[in-house]
Write a protein that holds these residues in place. Structure first.
Motif, PDB file in Angstrom:
ATOM      1  N   PHE A 151     -12.980 -30.161  42.071  1.00 47.50           N
ATOM      2  CA  PHE A 151     -13.689 -29.266  42.991  1.00 47.50           C
ATOM      3  C   PHE A 151     -13.650 -27.812  42.539  1.00 47.50           C
ATOM      4  N   LEU A 152     -13.606 -27.637  41.214  1.00 44.41           N
ATOM      5  CA  LEU A 152     -13.594 -26.274  40.686  1.00 44.41           C
ATOM      6  C   LEU A 152     -14.990 -25.647  40.690  1.00 44.41           C
ATOM      7  N   ASP A 153     -16.004 -26.438  41.029  1.00 44.10           N
ATOM      8  CA  ASP A 153     -17.311 -25.839  41.307  1.00 44.10           C
ATOM      9  C   ASP A 153     -17.218 -24.963  42.552  1.00 44.10           C
ATOM     10  N   PHE A 154     -16.466 -25.410  43.551  1.00 42.62           N
ATOM     11  CA  PHE A 154     -16.253 -24.565  44.717  1.00 42.62           C
ATOM     12  C   PHE A 154     -15.411 -23.344  44.362  1.00 42.62           C
ATOM     13  N   GLY A 155     -14.458 -23.534  43.448  1.00 44.15           N
ATOM     14  CA  GLY A 155     -13.695 -22.390  42.969  1.00 44.15           C
ATOM     15  C   GLY A 155     -14.578 -21.370  42.279  1.00 44.15           C
ATOM     16  N   ALA A 156     -15.547 -21.858  41.492  1.00 41.80           N
ATOM     17  CA  ALA A 156     -16.471 -20.954  40.804  1.00 41.80           C
ATOM     18  C   ALA A 156     -17.330 -20.191  41.804  1.00 41.80           C
ATOM     19  N   VAL A 157     -17.822 -20.910  42.819  1.00 41.21           N
ATOM     20  CA  VAL A 157     -18.620 -20.248  43.854  1.00 41.21           C
ATOM     21  C   VAL A 157     -17.800 -19.169  44.550  1.00 41.21           C
ATOM     22  N   ALA A 158     -16.565 -19.513  44.916  1.00 41.45           N
ATOM     23  CA  ALA A 158     -15.718 -18.561  45.641  1.00 41.45           C
ATOM     24  C   ALA A 158     -15.372 -17.353  44.777  1.00 41.45           C
ATOM     25  N   PHE A 159     -15.080 -17.568  43.493  1.00 41.85           N
ATOM     26  CA  PHE A 159     -14.760 -16.433  42.631  1.00 41.85           C
ATOM     27  C   PHE A 159     -15.999 -15.559  42.427  1.00 41.85           C
ATOM     28  N   HIS A 160     -17.164 -16.190  42.258  1.00 39.59           N
ATOM     29  CA  HIS A 160     -18.392 -15.403  42.122  1.00 39.59           C
ATOM     30  C   HIS A 160     -18.623 -14.538  43.351  1.00 39.59           C
ATOM     31  N   ARG A 161     -18.396 -15.106  44.535  1.00 39.30           N
ATOM     32  CA  ARG A 161     -18.561 -14.322  45.754  1.00 39.30           C
ATOM     33  C   ARG A 161     -17.556 -13.173  45.805  1.00 39.30           C
ATOM     34  N   ALA A 162     -16.326 -13.445  45.363  1.00 39.84           N
ATOM     35  CA  ALA A 162     -15.328 -12.379  45.346  1.00 39.84           C
ATOM     36  C   ALA A 162     -15.725 -11.268  44.371  1.00 39.84           C
ATOM     37  N   VAL A 163     -16.324 -11.648  43.244  1.00 46.22           N
ATOM     38  CA  VAL A 163     -16.829 -10.659  42.282  1.00 46.22           C
ATOM     39  C   VAL A 163     -17.930  -9.815  42.931  1.00 46.22           C
ATOM     40  N   GLN A 164     -18.821 -10.469  43.668  1.00 41.15           N
ATOM     41  CA  GLN A 164     -19.874  -9.727  44.375  1.00 41.15           C
ATOM     42  C   GLN A 164     -19.275  -8.791  45.418  1.00 41.15           C
ATOM     43  N   GLU A 165     -18.306  -9.312  46.184  1.00 43.10           N
ATOM     44  CA  GLU A 165     -17.665  -8.497  47.215  1.00 43.10           C
ATOM     45  C   GLU A 165     -16.922  -7.308  46.614  1.00 43.10           C
ATOM     46  N   ALA A 166     -16.442  -7.464  45.388  1.00 40.81           N
ATOM     47  CA  ALA A 166     -15.749  -6.363  44.712  1.00 40.81           C
ATOM     48  C   ALA A 166     -16.708  -5.248  44.311  1.00 40.81           C
ATOM     49  N   GLY A 167     -18.009  -5.552  44.331  1.00 39.35           N
ATOM     50  CA  GLY A 167     -19.000  -4.530  44.003  1.00 39.35           C
ATOM     51  C   GLY A 167     -19.427  -4.499  42.556  1.00 39.35           C
ATOM     52  N   VAL A 168     -19.233  -5.598  41.825  1.00 39.75           N
ATOM     53  CA  VAL A 168     -19.691  -5.650  40.436  1.00 39.75           C
ATOM     54  C   VAL A 168     -21.215  -5.737  40.432  1.00 39.75           C
ATOM     55  N   PRO A 169     -21.904  -4.867  39.711  1.00 36.61           N
ATOM     56  CA  PRO A 169     -23.371  -4.909  39.681  1.00 36.61           C
ATOM     57  C   PRO A 169     -23.879  -6.263  39.199  1.00 36.61           C
ATOM     58  N   GLU A 170     -24.920  -6.785  39.857  1.00 35.24           N
ATOM     59  CA  GLU A 170     -25.434  -8.119  39.556  1.00 35.24           C
ATOM     60  C   GLU A 170     -25.884  -8.256  38.106  1.00 35.24           C
ATOM     61  N   GLU A 171     -26.364  -7.174  37.507  1.00 34.76           N
ATOM     62  CA  GLU A 171     -26.850  -7.269  36.135  1.00 34.76           C
ATOM     63  C   GLU A 171     -25.717  -7.524  35.134  1.00 34.76           C
ATOM     64  N   ARG A 172     -24.490  -7.346  35.567  1.00 34.38           N
ATOM     65  CA  ARG A 172     -23.349  -7.612  34.681  1.00 34.38           C
ATOM     66  C   ARG A 172     -22.788  -9.022  34.864  1.00 34.38           C
ATOM     67  N   VAL A 173     -23.343  -9.793  35.798  1.00 30.19           N
ATOM     68  CA  VAL A 173     -22.758 -11.078  36.179  1.00 30.19           C
ATOM     69  C   VAL A 173     -23.725 -12.217  35.896  1.00 30.19           C
ATOM     70  N   PHE A 174     -23.195 -13.299  35.340  1.00 29.33           N
ATOM     71  CA  PHE A 174     -23.944 -14.552  35.204  1.00 29.33           C
ATOM     72  C   PHE A 174     -23.194 -15.619  35.981  1.00 29.33           C
ATOM     73  N   PHE A 175     -23.926 -16.375  36.809  1.00 35.16           N
ATOM     74  CA  PHE A 175     -23.321 -17.460  37.564  1.00 35.16           C
ATOM     75  C   PHE A 175     -24.238 -18.669  37.550  1.00 35.16           C
ATOM     76  N   GLU A 176     -23.625 -19.860  37.340  1.00 42.18           N
ATOM     77  CA  GLU A 176     -24.422 -21.085  37.370  1.00 42.18           C
ATOM     78  C   GLU A 176     -23.529 -22.294  37.641  1.00 42.18           C
ATOM     79  N   LEU A 177     -24.028 -23.187  38.502  1.00 45.15           N
ATOM     80  CA  LEU A 177     -23.510 -24.540  38.604  1.00 45.15           C
ATOM     81  C   LEU A 177     -24.478 -25.443  37.864  1.00 45.15           C
TER      82      LEU A 177
END
Length: 344
Positions: A293-319
């Motif tokens: 269930f590390l796909d859920f971990g990836a989703v949660a970490f991505h959300r935490a990265v967004q909440e931290a204020g990292v600009p979207e253009e610096r982030v890649f996310f995919e399941l």
């Protein structure tokens, strides 16, 4: 696909890091550690040119020479990485394959009184060693850390703990969201300990070390949770505390120590959120059928990265459509993406 090693366009060097920090570690594991360093095509042609560097961390039970293992009809990662740069359309980079194996199967790339100072080893010894021996661009804005599973965990926490060293990260199915990915396994593990070892981790370890590994049911499951406890919840004297009791129920005091090491929880702390905001690039992915269930971990970490204020253009996310294993084809995608963002 060739069943044996292929010619590389670049070069793969094999060497040893003699670690002062790992000398005398609590497990008695070797302090001289192998390291593999990939140099891209053209490295030897222009002695004045310097290169970004990407550090690759292995998952649980991994040691560095496993990168040379060849699965049927597939290529190992050093060949996949070489192909990224052989075409000339991706800016070249140096790729460093790090060894942080322990006799418990892994270190989680953390400093621990039960295993040794593996975060410090990476940060203070491996990185300076590479910078001294190769023509890197020796600053955090041109240095990334990557990995899969426990290696992906190592990438996330290394970037948050040492943003002065690493300026980018990639995590593939990295260990995260422990409440979902780890906690549900505790009752089953407690039952194995009860029925096979009278509830004693000490008895399990003594038995495990007395025979061929993997010859009893639950060997790797019990060793893995003990190794994680050694990384997350060891006392100052090296005593390892597992996060569940003999009924499989959570021991809250110990579990809080685990959660403090969960990348999702870490990312919500102001200093770690600031570290994430400083990253030049963050890649997060996982298979959508991950058995842990590390796909859920990836989703949660991505959300935490967004909440931290990292600009979207610096982030890649995919399941993507896969489970936990056999996803080495994702690594070169992240490598190319990082190389473009780290290039001067």
């Amino acid at each position: 696909m060739l069943p044996w090693s292929a010619e590389l366009a670049g070069r793969l060097d094999h060497d040893v890091v003699d670690s002062a920090l790992l000398r005398g570690n609590p497990l008695g594991d070797p302090h001289r550690r192998p390291v593999m360093v990939y140099l891209p095509p053209g490295y030897d042609d222009d002695p004045a040119r310097r290169y970004p560097s990407v550090y690759v961390l292995l998952g649980y039970t991994g040691h560095v020479t496993m990168w040379l293992n060849r699965a049927p009809f597939r290529r190992p990662y050093p060949e996949l990485a070489d192909a990224v740069f052989a075409g000339g359309d991706v800016p070249p980079a140096i790729v460093v394959y790090v060894d942080a194996w322990t006799s418990l199967g892994g270190s989680q790339y953390l400093d621990s009184p039960a295993t040794g100072p593996y975060h410090s080893y990476l940060r203070d010894e491996v990185v300076p060693w590479v910078d001294a021996h190769y023509r890197t661009i020796p600053d955090r804005d041109h240095r990334a850390v990557t990995g899969k599973s426990s290696g992906g965990y190592g990438a996330m926490v290394s970037a948050m703990l040492a943003p002065d060293v690493f300026g980018a990260l990639a995590t593939h199915a990295g260990d995260a969201l422990f409440e979902v990915s780890v906690r549900p396994s505790f009752p089953g593990l407690a039952r194995k300990l009860r029925d096979m070892y009278d509830g004693s981790c000490t008895a399990f370890l003594a038995d495990f070390r007395s025979r061929l590994a993997g010859t009893k049911e639950g060997d790797l499951d019990l060793l893995e949770v003990y190794a994680y406890a050694a990384a997350y919840s060891a006392d100052a004297d090296g005593t390892v505390r597992v996060p569940f009791d003999d009924t499989g129920a959570v021991v809250e005091e110990v579990w809080r120590r685990w959660l403090a090491c969960d990348p999702v929880m870490m990312a919500r702390e102001p200093r770690h959120a600031e570290a994430l905001r400083s990253m030049r690039a963050i890649w997060v992915d996982a298979g959508n059928r991950d058995e842990y269930f590390l796909d859920f971990g990836a989703v949660a970490f991505h959300r935490a990265v967004q909440e931290a204020g990292v600009p979207e253009e610096r982030v890649f996310f995919e399941l993507f459509d896969a489970g936990h294993g056999g996803i080495e084809y994702r690594y070169p995608l992240a490598l190319a993406w990082l190389a473009r963002r780290l290039s001067p």
